[in-house]
Design an enzyme around this catalytic site. Sequence first.
Site, PDB file in Angstrom:
ATOM      1  N   LYS A 182     -94.677  25.366  71.589  1.00 39.01           N
ATOM      2  CA  LYS A 182     -95.182  23.981  72.547  1.00 39.01           C
ATOM      3  C   LYS A 182     -96.538  24.176  72.445  1.00 39.01           C
ATOM      4  CE  LYS A 182     -92.720  23.780  76.079  1.00 39.01           C
ATOM      5  NZ  LYS A 182     -91.925  24.531  77.173  1.00 39.01           N
ATOM      6  N   ARG A 242     -95.744  26.415  81.957  1.00 40.42           N
ATOM      7  CA  ARG A 242     -94.494  26.614  81.019  1.00 40.42           C
ATOM      8  C   ARG A 242     -94.314  27.535  79.891  1.00 40.42           C
ATOM      9  NH1 ARG A 242     -94.014  20.310  78.813  1.00 40.42           N
ATOM     10  NH2 ARG A 242     -91.940  20.509  79.381  1.00 40.42           N
ATOM     11  N   GLY A 267     -82.936  29.947  78.427  1.00 38.79           N
ATOM     12  CA  GLY A 267     -82.781  30.993  79.295  1.00 38.79           C
ATOM     13  C   GLY A 267     -84.131  31.879  79.547  1.00 38.79           C
ATOM     14  N   MET A 320     -87.784  31.192  81.480  1.00 38.65           N
ATOM     15  CA  MET A 320     -88.533  30.391  82.710  1.00 38.65           C
ATOM     16  C   MET A 320     -88.944  29.026  81.831  1.00 38.65           C
ATOM     17  SD  MET A 320     -91.734  30.742  85.422  1.00 38.65           S
ATOM     18  CE  MET A 320     -92.355  29.360  84.701  1.00 38.65           C
ATOM     19  N   ARG A 364     -91.672  18.534  69.193  1.00 42.12           N
ATOM     20  CA  ARG A 364     -91.234  19.704  68.590  1.00 42.12           C
ATOM     21  C   ARG A 364     -90.159  19.109  67.523  1.00 42.12           C
ATOM     22  NH1 ARG A 364     -88.012  22.791  73.451  1.00 42.12           N
ATOM     23  NH2 ARG A 364     -86.588  20.807  73.901  1.00 42.12           N
ATOM     24  N   HIS A 393     -78.783  20.066  79.875  1.00 45.16           N
ATOM     25  CA  HIS A 393     -78.730  21.419  79.259  1.00 45.16           C
ATOM     26  C   HIS A 393     -77.346  21.530  78.565  1.00 45.16           C
ATOM     27  CE1 HIS A 393     -77.343  25.735  79.664  1.00 45.16           C
ATOM     28  NE2 HIS A 393     -78.570  25.899  79.184  1.00 45.16           N
ATOM     29  N   ARG A 396     -58.260  39.812  46.341  1.00 48.67           N
ATOM     30  CA  ARG A 396     -57.646  40.987  46.824  1.00 48.67           C
ATOM     31  C   ARG A 396     -56.279  41.170  46.955  1.00 48.67           C
ATOM     32  NH1 ARG A 396     -61.975  39.623  51.434  1.00 48.67           N
ATOM     33  NH2 ARG A 396     -63.065  41.706  51.546  1.00 48.67           N
ATOM     34  N   ARG A 408     -59.251  42.328  41.922  1.00 51.41           N
ATOM     35  CA  ARG A 408     -59.462  43.564  42.013  1.00 51.41           C
ATOM     36  C   ARG A 408     -57.779  44.473  42.393  1.00 51.41           C
ATOM     37  NH1 ARG A 408     -61.948  45.081  47.952  1.00 51.41           N
ATOM     38  NH2 ARG A 408     -59.693  44.611  48.610  1.00 51.41           N
ATOM     39  N   SER A 437     -69.561  44.709  41.254  1.00 53.24           N
ATOM     40  CA  SER A 437     -69.723  43.683  42.310  1.00 53.24           C
ATOM     41  C   SER A 437     -69.979  44.565  43.908  1.00 53.24           C
ATOM     42  CB  SER A 437     -68.239  42.928  42.527  1.00 53.24           C
ATOM     43  OG  SER A 437     -68.302  42.180  43.693  1.00 53.24           O
ATOM     44  N   CYS A 443     -69.373  40.791  46.962  1.00 56.04           N
ATOM     45  CA  CYS A 443     -68.366  40.228  47.383  1.00 56.04           C
ATOM     46  C   CYS A 443     -68.057  40.663  48.858  1.00 56.04           C
ATOM     47  CB  CYS A 443     -67.299  40.488  46.630  1.00 56.04           C
ATOM     48  SG  CYS A 443     -66.779  42.186  46.644  1.00 56.04           S
ATOM     49  N   TYR A 459     -74.709  36.134  41.043  1.00 57.27           N
ATOM     50  CA  TYR A 459     -73.721  35.093  42.039  1.00 57.27           C
ATOM     51  C   TYR A 459     -73.365  36.108  43.207  1.00 57.27           C
ATOM     52  CZ  TYR A 459     -69.418  38.273  40.991  1.00 57.27           C
ATOM     53  OH  TYR A 459     -68.678  39.040  40.698  1.00 57.27           O
TER      54      TYR A 459
HETATM   55  C1  PEP Z   1     -66.284  45.369  50.650  1.00 59.54           C
HETATM   56  O1  PEP Z   1     -66.062  46.530  50.833  1.00 59.54           O
HETATM   57  O2  PEP Z   1     -67.216  44.686  50.698  1.00 59.54           O
HETATM   58  C2  PEP Z   1     -65.234  44.452  49.787  1.00 59.54           C
HETATM   59  C3  PEP Z   1     -65.445  43.348  49.589  1.00 59.54           C
HETATM   60  O3  PEP Z   1     -63.775  45.091  49.907  1.00 59.54           O
HETATM   61  P1  PEP Z   1     -62.962  45.064  51.186  1.00 59.54           P
HETATM   62  O4  PEP Z   1     -63.748  44.270  52.353  1.00 59.54           O
HETATM   63  O5  PEP Z   1     -61.428  44.566  50.794  1.00 59.54           O
HETATM   64  O6  PEP Z   1     -62.905  46.667  51.598  1.00 59.54           O
HETATM   65 MG    MG Z   2     -64.335  47.339  50.221  1.00 58.00          MG
END
Ligand code: PEP
Ligand code: MG
Length: 888
Positions: free
Chosen positions: A27, A97, A106, A108, A353, A469, A575, A631, A777, A844, A864
């Site tokens: 502000k 303010r 949340g 004042m 804003r 609100h 999995r 896996r 991974s 992952c 990735y």
């Molecule tokens: C992890 O451990 O990050 C993973 C992807 O395997 P899981 O969650 O299946 O243990």
């Molecule tokens: Mg795991």
Amino acid sequence: MNTVYTFGGNAPHDDPRQKDKTVTGGKGANLADMASIGLPVPPGFTITTEECTRYLTHGESFSDELRAAVAQALGHVEQTVGKRFGDAADPLLVSVRSGARVSMPGMMDTVLNLGLNDETVQGLASASGDERFAWDSYRRFIQMYGDVVLGLDHGLFEEALEIAKEDRGYFADTELSAGDLKELVGEYKTIVAAERGEPFPQDVNEQLWGAIAAVFDSWDSERAKVYRRLNAISAEWGTAVNVQAMVFGNMGDSSATGVAFTRDPSTGERAYYGEWLINAQGEDVVAGIRTPQYLTKAARENAGAEKPSMEEAMPEAYAQLARVFDLLEDHYKDMQDIEFTVQQGTLWMLQTRSGKRTAKAALKMAVDMVGEGLINEQTAILRVDPMALDQLLHPTLNPDAPREELGTGLPASPGAASGKIVLDADTAELWSNREEDVILVRVETSPEDIHGMHAARGILTARGGMTSHAAVVARGMGRPCVSGASGVSIDLASRRLRIGARELKEGDVITLDGATGQIMAGRVPTIEPELAGDFGVLMEWADKHRRMGVRTNAETPADCKTARGFGAEGIGLCRTEHMFFDASRISAVRAMILAEDETARQSALDRLLPEQRSDFADIFRTMAGLPCTIRLLDPPLHEFLPTRDEEFAELSDSLGLGVDHLKRRANELHEFNPMLGHRGCRLGITFPEIYAMQARAIFEAACEVSTSDEPVVPEVMIPLVATQKELAILRALVDRVAEEVFADTGSRVDYLVGTMIELPRAALMAGEIAEEARFFSFGTNDLTQTALGVSRDDAARFLGAYVDKGIYARDPFVSLDVDGVGQLVELAAERGRATRGDIKLGICGEHGGDPESIAFCEKVGLDYVSASPYRVPIARLAAAQAALRSGG
Ligand code: PEP
Ligand code: MG
């Protein structure tokens, strides 16, 4: 370094700290900004956020330096306005303010008309020539100050006001005369004295410092803490305080106050949008006490409303406001959320804003603004909060489904939600913790309701406008909301309510459509969102600007399809154990686990092989040549063991073994800490035939599905590896099975064998492990668990407290602990690359769908990220933002 910055009048605005939100709050920085581009801003000053932190860490006391700086800054305001603070003849009044770096419900909010007392009210009356206005301002001041600074129950004041009107047979506040208001002030003062044990403070400086302290204290209020936790805001930021000369929207019918957006915050349409009230002060609009009027003629006509729009009633002030809108959009290159006041025909800007917006509006505005030449693609990408996409990725009401409408309100926040009615925030939280969908229904909401709003699927209020609100908070949270539904009446005592003609009770199911404002009985079916239009355009831009690939964690063809629809470029984690829970397989899986010798195990595995093969074939077909990381079995075996007597009985029938025998065997498999027990590659080491079966299923399926156009290149992933030897043994096994399958089928596919890095030892030994692995991974779920020594399954009981206390800024299972676990990831990536330059690196764990963690992955240079299907678009956008932010 200044502790206080002045703005407006002839104040200099050239210290860069003054326009730095981290110093003067959003502000304060924008008020200085608006003043410096010549917009009409009442003069004032900002106390820095640093002073808030200082105050809270120094026993809630103010430094002499701050007191002196405030006195000087007040002098600037007095001089600019030509009135003195506390002057009995013609007093300067100020507003106080809060204003943190980001807007934060949340805390004042506002005290208006500060500087009034029994003497100055007389001065205000004679100087303004309007006695009623003076006494109305004074009673508002006592009420606000009593509520937000002195912490008194505002209901007491409301009650006194209601009685004053009732006694006189009035309907509206505006009917109260100067004399009535004077009497009311007397009653208010009596309330304050009775509740507080001391009279209402008459010393204007005491009033000012009281309000400043209240702003600082509110930074640490419970409500602010809840909001900070939900929004990952650091407790250390603190809030600034803005003290500003009052301008009055309640000086008769040529005065007004309002809130406005430069575009429609719900749809993103390029149309001015807002609400205003004649002869009113700011809180009247937001509190929903009077029903606000529309800003533009078009909006009023659209809604079929009677009362004139600002465009019609105050054409000159409106035209000036419209010019300001355009100037501000051009200056900030973004949609602005503005507060303004018109005092006797003159427009004043009180705040601007970047406006909160729905995900849909954010997308539309970002794409439109590129078209308008206001911003470029990169800015558009950075404009949209990836997590906000979540709102667009979820179902809306099926337009063809029958619905029984109970009533309507304002379409305050889009999206559809069904759930059981709950009538207060605590109940909402309680029931939602029991996995029930709830709709929070309130007369209106206040910051105390935040936790309940968060727990609810949707929010319905009987009062309040589009900027109430409930509406603002729901939009920010992405909760569907219908506000101002006047047909709703609630009887809290009996926990019953009425919507239109229908009597309902807490627990009954209703459905809200936040896009239309409809309230419906029961549960109305929904449809999947369509991701075309602006969404598609932005995603295309994101794909152009990101470096990292985005894959998905999926193990069913349906999930794979959803993820591909969202743009997944492969599977980062399949999995395989999830396939084992299927009813048709669980008994073979149990037989495999409980087998006492290899022959018995092999015969169970032989039953599973064709099932797994067809799973993998389906997945490979769905993914059509995209990379798939599969896996091998990972979880602790006890997850599959029978627990109920019926399950043992069933198993006993199918295996021809006694129940007692099976129970004994299950007992033998009991582990004290299964997460660190016989799981992951340890299963493959001890029962190689399990991994051999899975490898065979993968390769047979790959050979079956692979074509020269869409070759299947499976990536076989070994979990929970700690040592190079484990991987060497299991890789040899996979290679052996591959060759067997290739020999059996007479065809051949390329494949990779790699590992998860999810144990600290694996991260440390990544250099050696990379000799055996074509890819890593990062399994950051287990890596977080093992690095922090915090059980994934038990963390919920205490991690909340850790986050509240700021020990971890966010839940480390949601957002990667970059400082700690991040080091392991970085080090493993470096060591892996040093051994094998072309090693493929991905993530992952759940963090693969979290924007902040994705930014870290970009920094480390991962190839990735892999996220659950609905998070794929979020990951695409977050990856693009990360690439742009790191200068890519
Ligand atoms: C992890 O451990 O990050 C993973 C992807 O395997 P899981 O969650 O299946 O243990
Ligand atoms: Mg795991």
